[in-house]
Design a protein around this motif. Structure first.
Motif, mmCIF file in Angstrom:
data_model
loop_
_atom_site.group_PDB
_atom_site.id
_atom_site.type_symbol
_atom_site.label_atom_id
_atom_site.label_comp_id
_atom_site.label_asym_id
_atom_site.label_seq_id
_atom_site.Cartn_x
_atom_site.Cartn_y
_atom_site.Cartn_z
ATOM 1 N N TRP A 1 50.206 28.131 44.486
ATOM 2 C CA TRP A 1 48.731 27.276 44.843
ATOM 3 C C TRP A 1 48.609 26.029 43.939
ATOM 4 O O TRP A 1 48.880 26.712 42.217
ATOM 5 N N ASN B 1 40.046 18.737 57.496
ATOM 6 C CA ASN B 1 40.397 19.748 56.380
ATOM 7 C C ASN B 1 39.941 21.104 56.218
ATOM 8 O O ASN B 1 38.186 20.928 56.689
ATOM 9 N N PHE C 1 37.710 24.187 53.795
ATOM 10 C CA PHE C 1 37.184 23.804 52.327
ATOM 11 C C PHE C 1 36.597 25.166 52.081
ATOM 12 O O PHE C 1 35.749 26.117 53.244
ATOM 13 N N HIS D 1 44.661 14.385 46.788
ATOM 14 C CA HIS D 1 45.431 14.820 48.073
ATOM 15 C C HIS D 1 46.501 15.899 47.436
ATOM 16 O O HIS D 1 46.666 15.627 45.959
ATOM 17 N N SER D 2 47.421 17.112 47.983
ATOM 18 C CA SER D 2 47.880 17.333 47.346
ATOM 19 C C SER D 2 48.979 17.446 47.466
ATOM 20 O O SER D 2 49.346 15.862 47.706
ATOM 21 N N PRO E 1 48.703 24.860 49.166
ATOM 22 C CA PRO E 1 46.664 24.934 49.269
ATOM 23 C C PRO E 1 46.757 24.763 47.892
ATOM 24 O O PRO E 1 47.298 24.905 46.895
ATOM 25 N N LYS E 2 44.923 24.097 47.917
ATOM 26 C CA LYS E 2 44.561 23.501 46.718
ATOM 27 C C LYS E 2 43.473 24.609 46.453
ATOM 28 O O LYS E 2 42.750 24.903 46.872
ATOM 29 N N ILE F 1 40.229 24.505 42.974
ATOM 30 C CA ILE F 1 39.816 24.267 42.143
ATOM 31 C C ILE F 1 38.416 25.546 41.754
ATOM 32 O O ILE F 1 37.988 25.929 41.876
ATOM 33 N N THR G 1 41.467 23.978 51.113
ATOM 34 C CA THR G 1 40.672 23.807 49.651
ATOM 35 C C THR G 1 39.504 24.887 49.145
ATOM 36 O O THR G 1 38.963 24.987 50.148
ATOM 37 N N LEU H 1 37.872 17.422 44.205
ATOM 38 C CA LEU H 1 37.846 17.707 45.557
ATOM 39 C C LEU H 1 39.106 16.476 46.617
ATOM 40 O O LEU H 1 39.132 17.031 47.251
ATOM 41 N N ASN I 1 48.463 22.732 53.198
ATOM 42 C CA ASN I 1 47.758 21.639 52.542
ATOM 43 C C ASN I 1 46.995 20.923 52.501
ATOM 44 O O ASN I 1 45.982 19.894 52.236
#
Length: 288
Positions: A208, A145, A147, A228-229, A234-235, A237, A176, A225, A173
């Protein structure tokens, strides 16, 4: 929450406190730096580096470890403190921030310190690079992943929204973005320069998955965090934070964005606010 979970969170708070002390000390010894935005993201970095990420000590042939890109590169003192908290660099080296010949440059420099993954500082470019890593991992069918931490003032860069379109289009996905939403930038409140609201709706409109958290509540940060999507989006925060968090005379003050030269009196006051003993303060004041 179980007793062990409470214990773990207490440990995380102590790590964050140590990182704040180390961050302030490094900026003092550098005679320059950006304390406000470094302090606002400490709790986020604590969770990332002690609960979420599996950081690579050195990228060679393996791409299976997670990636972190600090897009708001001026907050790199906090990132160096996070590296130190994971024993990836020594605590003594933190006092060499911005010194000639030091690996710890004033903005992340991958040629000096490969741990930082990407050289950043020109706002908007780091998170765009991170999206490129995420799409490459997708093509390689790697499970890692990506970030990336961005500043809220940074969101005024058009390149951010080009990245947002790209990441949604390619269904990243595995990606983040965390927004350090401390509501301040170099000169003033964001709202007085270029208002970002409604920020959640903007990201949602770009396709998003959006989550909002208290950026100083590490339990909430960890939950967001690790979630999971629910689709291929994409995520992002949106972490509501306080610039200069932990040091009252810095909190919410544009003056402490940077670059500032801290006096010894300001260092002492800061470390006292962070609960340091007199002997600890003397250690922090020493150059080595």
């Amino acid at each position: 929450m179980s007793k062990s979970a409470y214990s773990h969170m207490d440990e995380m708070k102590q790590i964050a406190l140590q990182m704040r002390r180390d961050t302030i000390s490094s900026i003092y010894h550098a005679r320059s730096g950006h304390p406000g935005g470094s302090l606002s993201c400490i709790d986020i970095l604590t969770v990332l580096f002690h609960k979420i990420l599996k950081p690579a000590q050195k990228r060679v042939d393996s791409y299976s470890d997670d990636y972190f890109v600090l897009s708001k590169g001026h907050a790199v003192p906090a990132l160096y403190a996070a590296f130190s908290s994971r024993n990836l660099i020594s605590r003594n080296s933190l006092k060499t921030l911005r010194h000639i010949g030091s690996a710890l440059q004033g903005h992340p420099d991958v040629s000096k310190l490969p741990l930082v993954e990407v050289s950043t500082g020109s706002l908007g470019q780091g998170v765009s690079f991170a999206a490129g890593i995420a799409v490459a991992l997708k093509h390689q069918k790697e499970a890692a992943n990506v970030f990336s931490l961005v500043g809220d003032g940074e969101l005024q860069e058009g390149q951010i929204w080009e990245m947002a379109m790209f990441a949604a289009q390619h269904q990243l996905n595995n990606f983040t973005v965390i927004v350090d939403y401390n509501k301040l930038q170099s000169d003033d409140l964001n709202v007085n320069i270029s208002n970002l609201e409604p920020l959640d709706q903007k990201w949602s409109a770009f396709g998003w998955e959006v989550h909002e958290v208290d950026g100083h509540n590490m339990t909430d940060i960890a939950l967001a965090l690790s979630r999971h999507s629910q689709n291929l989006a994409p995520k992002v925060i949106i972490a509501h934070t306080i610039k200069g968090k932990g040091i009252e005379f810095m909190e919410g003050q544009p003056l402490w964005h940077g670059s500032v030269t801290m006096t010894e009196e300001q260092l002492v006051s800061s470390l006292q606010a962070l609960g340091c003993s007199s002997s600890d303060i003397e250690e922090y004041k020493n150059a080595r």
